[in-house]
Design a protein around this motif. Structure first.
Motif, short mmCIF file in Angstrom:
data_model
loop_
_atom_site.label_atom_id
_atom_site.label_comp_id
_atom_site.label_asym_id
_atom_site.label_seq_id
_atom_site.Cartn_x
_atom_site.Cartn_y
_atom_site.Cartn_z
N LEU A 69 21.12 -29.22 -24.97
CA LEU A 69 22.09 -29.13 -25.81
C LEU A 69 22.41 -27.66 -26.17
CD1 LEU A 69 23.87 -30.73 -27.80
CD2 LEU A 69 22.28 -30.34 -29.60
N GLU A 70 23.72 -27.45 -25.50
CA GLU A 70 24.57 -26.29 -25.50
C GLU A 70 25.63 -26.34 -26.83
OE1 GLU A 70 27.22 -22.94 -23.27
OE2 GLU A 70 26.87 -24.83 -22.34
N ILE A 71 25.26 -25.66 -27.78
CA ILE A 71 26.28 -25.74 -29.20
C ILE A 71 26.94 -24.54 -28.98
CG2 ILE A 71 26.15 -25.71 -31.51
CD1 ILE A 71 23.48 -27.36 -31.63
N GLY A 72 28.32 -24.66 -29.06
CA GLY A 72 29.28 -23.54 -29.01
C GLY A 72 29.48 -23.25 -27.60
N ALA A 73 29.61 -23.97 -26.90
CA ALA A 73 29.75 -23.79 -25.31
C ALA A 73 30.83 -22.83 -24.92
CB ALA A 73 29.93 -25.17 -24.66
N GLY A 74 32.13 -22.83 -25.75
CA GLY A 74 33.32 -21.85 -25.31
C GLY A 74 33.92 -22.22 -24.14
N CYS A 75 34.19 -21.28 -23.38
CA CYS A 75 34.84 -21.66 -22.29
C CYS A 75 33.93 -21.74 -20.98
CB CYS A 75 36.01 -20.36 -21.67
SG CYS A 75 37.15 -20.06 -22.98
N GLY A 76 32.60 -22.05 -21.36
CA GLY A 76 31.60 -22.33 -20.15
C GLY A 76 31.01 -21.06 -19.41
N ALA A 77 30.75 -20.15 -20.25
CA ALA A 77 30.69 -18.96 -19.74
C ALA A 77 28.91 -19.16 -19.34
CB ALA A 77 30.41 -17.72 -20.77
N VAL A 78 28.18 -19.94 -20.09
CA VAL A 78 26.67 -20.11 -19.43
C VAL A 78 26.56 -21.35 -19.04
CG1 VAL A 78 25.85 -18.17 -20.83
CG2 VAL A 78 25.94 -20.66 -21.89
N THR A 79 27.44 -22.33 -19.16
CA THR A 79 27.22 -23.80 -18.86
C THR A 79 26.90 -23.93 -17.35
OG1 THR A 79 29.04 -24.32 -20.57
CG2 THR A 79 28.52 -25.94 -18.90
N GLY A 80 27.53 -23.15 -16.37
CA GLY A 80 27.29 -23.36 -15.07
C GLY A 80 25.83 -23.09 -14.68
N ALA A 81 25.50 -22.03 -15.58
CA ALA A 81 23.74 -21.93 -15.18
C ALA A 81 23.09 -23.20 -15.54
CB ALA A 81 23.40 -20.76 -16.12
N LEU A 82 23.29 -23.58 -16.80
CA LEU A 82 22.74 -24.98 -17.21
C LEU A 82 22.65 -26.08 -16.49
CD1 LEU A 82 23.53 -24.45 -20.76
CD2 LEU A 82 21.32 -23.83 -19.85
N VAL A 83 24.01 -26.46 -15.88
CA VAL A 83 24.06 -27.41 -15.28
C VAL A 83 23.59 -27.47 -13.68
CG1 VAL A 83 26.18 -28.40 -16.21
CG2 VAL A 83 26.32 -26.85 -14.26
N ALA A 84 23.21 -26.09 -13.34
CA ALA A 84 22.87 -25.78 -11.93
C ALA A 84 21.33 -26.01 -12.12
CB ALA A 84 23.23 -24.62 -11.25
N LEU A 85 20.52 -25.68 -13.32
CA LEU A 85 19.17 -25.48 -13.44
C LEU A 85 18.36 -26.97 -14.01
CD1 LEU A 85 19.00 -22.01 -14.47
CD2 LEU A 85 18.17 -22.86 -12.18
N CYS A 86 19.38 -27.76 -14.64
CA CYS A 86 18.71 -28.90 -15.61
C CYS A 86 19.44 -30.29 -15.13
CB CYS A 86 19.11 -28.44 -16.92
SG CYS A 86 18.60 -26.96 -17.57
N LYS A 87 18.66 -31.13 -15.70
CA LYS A 87 19.24 -32.63 -15.28
C LYS A 87 20.40 -33.11 -16.07
CE LYS A 87 17.45 -37.41 -15.67
NZ LYS A 87 16.52 -38.30 -16.35
N GLU A 88 20.34 -32.62 -17.35
CA GLU A 88 21.68 -33.25 -17.87
C GLU A 88 22.05 -32.17 -19.17
OE1 GLU A 88 22.93 -36.96 -21.05
OE2 GLU A 88 20.88 -36.54 -20.38
N VAL A 89 23.36 -31.82 -19.43
CA VAL A 89 23.79 -30.76 -20.20
C VAL A 89 24.86 -31.30 -21.03
CG1 VAL A 89 24.88 -28.40 -20.64
CG2 VAL A 89 23.50 -28.76 -18.69
#
Length: 291
Positions: A69-89
């Motif tokens: 669960l990424e709270i305050g994802a903004g423009c996705g600055a770190v979202t890419g790392a999470l979706v690449a490494l984890c099952k579900e974001v």
């Protein structure tokens, strides 16, 4: 990639202005982040799109079975790392425009869901618990988006309920006693000299914490197992991550001391005493994320 705007209030409560229109257009066109940065070499574009932003998380031993669960994802600055490494974001973001930038930026991620709205409105609709919850540059704003008497404590207590039994909460936040503030830099969020050092934050507004204060909040919330990490130069553009088990060696401290002396000199010689450029500002900032 799924996007859910049922909880959006109808207006965005914060924005970087025209830059966000530029970013949205670029991401809708499918342009590469580095190309956009080269064409528009200004801080907001670099801040939102630089791949250095991912360094704050990409060293953490996520598993392909993990949910985040990424709270305050903004423009996705770190979202890419999470979706690449984890099952579900699952991202929660108050700004619809920033959520759309994130959505177009990661349009091919089939393990990503973006929920647009205030976390206080969304949290009761989350029907599962998570292996990880991240607050990257978010925790300091807790009092602005909740009516709780003790918002920062209440926020941690709410997040604890959304963690699996072995789940982890990751917080990245400015250290209000960071070296750069003693060197003459303004407080990051409010732009006032020594406001953080003197703990002169207004009730109900943005505020940061020192280590002792964070320990107290974590323990009061029942989060009694924690670790401190120290990204350098800061959590926004981390290039090295120190910890209590791996602190800077003498050679590193000499380099840091040299930078500090140059910044202090610039502060003293500046016509507006105590001011430095943004690059010097983030070079001296020690941030503290909490594990």
């Amino acid at each position: 990639m799924k996007i859910d705007d049922r909880y959006h209030s109808g207006r965005d409560h914060y924005s970087d202005g025209d830059v966000e229109d530029l970013l949205l257009e670029a991401m809708m066109e499918g342009r590469a982040a580095q190309e956009v940065i080269r064409e528009h070499p200004v801080w907001p574009v670099f801040y939102h799109l630089s791949d250095l932003r991912e360094n704050i998380l990409n060293w953490i031993p996520f598993q392909k079975t993990d949910t985040v669960l990424e709270i305050g994802a903004g423009c996705g600055a770190v979202t890419g790392a999470l979706v690449a490494l984890c099952k579900e974001v699952v991202c929660v973001e108050l700004s619809k425009k920033r959520s759309l930038i994130n959505a177009y930026r990661h349009r091919n991620a089939n393990n990503l869901e973006i929920m647009i709205g205030n976390f206080s409105d969304v949290r009761d609709r989350l029907e599962r618990k998570f292996d990880y919850i991240t607050l990257i540059g978010v925790y300091e704003y807790a009092a602005l988006y909740t009516k709780e008497e003790h918002p920062h404590l209440a926020f941690l207590q709410q997040l604890k309920k959304l963690l699996k039994p072995e789940g982890r909460l990751i917080i990245a936040i400015e250290n209000r006693l960071g070296l750069k503030y003693f060197a003459g830099c303004k407080e990051d969020h409010l732009g006032v000299y020594f406001q953080g050092i003197e703990n002169q934050y207004a009730k109900g507004g943005v505020r940061t914490f020192g280590r002792t204060e964070m320990i107290r909040l974590l323990e009061e919330a029942g989060l009694r197992e924690y670790r401190f990490y120290y990204p350098y130069p800061d959590y926004k553009l981390a290039q090295t991550i120190y910890s209590d088990d791996y602190l800077p060696k003498k050679v590193n401290l000499c380099k840091i001391s040299g930078i500090l002396m140059r910044i202090v000199y610039c502060c003293l010689m500046s016509p507006r005493r105590g001011t430095v450029s943004y690059r010097q500002d983030y070079l001296l900032s020690f941030q503290i994320p909490f594990w």
